[in-house]
Design an enzyme around this catalytic site. Structure first.
Site, PDB file in Angstrom:
ATOM      1  CG  ASP A 187      -2.045  -0.985   1.125  1.00 20.13           C
ATOM      2  OD1 ASP A 187      -2.268  -1.507   0.014  1.00 20.13           O
ATOM      3  OD2 ASP A 187      -2.694  -1.254   2.152  1.00 20.13           O
ATOM      4  NE  ARG A 188      -0.887   7.477  -1.418  1.00 19.77           N
ATOM      5  CZ  ARG A 188      -0.617   8.509  -0.625  1.00 19.77           C
ATOM      6  NH1 ARG A 188       0.588   9.068  -0.663  1.00 19.77           N
ATOM      7  NH2 ARG A 188      -1.525   8.992   0.204  1.00 19.77           N
TER       8      ARG A 188
END
EC number: 5.4.99.-
Length: 395
Positions: A187-188
């Site tokens: 995830d970012r």
């Protein structure tokens, strides 16, 4: 926080980067093939470093899409004003009149009604959101694989509003690694180990082991409270809500026979590493790979990640006050478009652009920081890769 939809958020169709002069001669590339293109995605001079953030110099870009069933019968201006609310209607009127928006390569009137399968192009000045300034550190490099320590806030590959400000884009600009095939995602806001194959054959090797359930992965998290000393296994379904961008967990055993359990089966093993009475460091081993699995399973245990903006709210009486205190203490930083106004010496300002002269795209204002979740290990048959602990992994 949610942002109004931009064309950058639309992954449909085809996209290409262009310059004002070469707009008709640039090569078109499919979004799906972007990672495998032999052309340079990014160069060192594409970036501006300021205020602890890596920014991308705005550049000209052409989005290409095809009229779908929902769009058919709308005027060209109504289509854009209804579907892409990140820009005002007046902008789209001007873009159609000036030929920045075309249908099948032709300039059309603002009253033009689009038909099914027509090709629509939108030539614009693209601004990407900033990411944290941390380097993408190469941990291990072989002819067919490279591992890096992914900084938080940086997406792995081009998606949504991000193209150059991605791991693939930054590596392309700073290292001569050739074609890259990320074999898993983070995830970012998650940091840590990222494995990237350098050949299609090596990517397929990893893919087969991952799909065959032969790969183990381990993360560390910093959570609220004293996590139980004994190993804990959470076996709770995860239901992801795309419109809200968050997941919920539900225990199949407690739902009752007459109630259908939502979501997909998910399992995570947790082991406490250390605690100071206020926070705990926890080893997290996801058996499955659902969206936000570790984050929502930690929330399910009553010990969410201590700086998680999505899953912390149920455990903090006043989340806004909690965040404000951390900002005052220098633990968090607010990024606002008004903080970054540049002149034409920094980048070319487009008179039609709704973002210029600001560097950060409109609608972007976030409490962006490293989520206290970090990937430390991946191992499979005959291989193992690790990543050092981050600076926050101490009590």
């Amino acid at each position: 926080m949610k942002r109004k939809q931009q064309e950058d958020d639309n992954d449909d169709g085809v996209e290409k980067a262009v310059s004002p002069v070469l707009a008709t001669t640039s090569n078109t590339m499919s979004t799906d093939l972007l990672l495998q293109s032999s052309s340079k995605l990014s160069q060192k001079q594409d970036y501006i470093f300021h205020g602890g953030r890596r920014h991308v110099r705005p550049y000209y870009f052409e989005f290409i899409s095809h009229v779908n069933k929902r769009w058919t019968g709308k005027t060209i201006v109504d289509l854009f004003a209804d579907e892409f609310k990140g820009r005002p209607r007046d902008y789209y009127v001007g873009a159609v009149k000036s030929g920045r928006i075309k249908v099948d390569g032709e300039i059309v009137p603002v009253s033009y009604i689009v038909k099914s399968s027509q090709k629509i192009t939108h030539f614009l000045h693209r601004h990407e959101p900033p990411v944290m300034i941390d380097d993408v550190v190469i941990l291990h490099q072989e002819p067919d694989v490279v591992t890096v320590c992914k900084p938080a806030s940086v997406p792995v590959h081009p998606c949504g509003q991000y193209r150059k400000n991605t791991i693939v884009g930054i590596l392309d600009a700073e290292h001569d690694l050739g074609t890259l095939f990320p074999i898993h995602r983070l995830d970012r806001l998650v940091s840590g180990l990222l494995i990237i194959a350098r050949t299609a054959a090596k990517a397929d090797f990893f893919r087969q082991q991952i799909e065959g359930g032969m790969v183990k992965k381990r993360y560390i998290a910093k959570v609220i409270g004293v996590f139980p000393e004994d190993e804990m296994i959470v076996d709770a379904n995860i239901n992801y809500n795309g419109s809200e961008g968050r997941s919920t967990a539900e225990d199949a055993n407690s739902s009752g026979d007459d109630k259908k359990v939502k979501g997909k089966p998910a399992c995570t093993k947790f082991t406490r590493i250390d605690t100071n009475g206020t926070h705990s460091l926890v080893s997290c081993e996801p058996v499955t790979g659902r969206t936000h699995q570790i984050r929502v399973h930690l929330q399910y245990t009553g010990h969410p990640i201590a700086n998680d903006p999505l899953y912390l709210n149920q455990h903090i009486d006043n989340l806004e006050t909690y965040i404000a205190k951390r900002i005052d203490a220098g633990e968090r930083k607010i990024v606002s478009p008004d903080d970054y106004v540049y002149s034409s010496e920094d980048f070319s300002i487009d008179p039609m652009c709704t973002n210029c002269p600001k560097l950060i795209p409109q609608g972007y204002e976030e409490h962006d920081e490293a989520l206290w979740l970090h990937c430390v290990q991946y191992c499979g048959t005959g291989w193992e890769y690790e990543c050092p602990y981050p600076s926050w992994a101490s009590l």
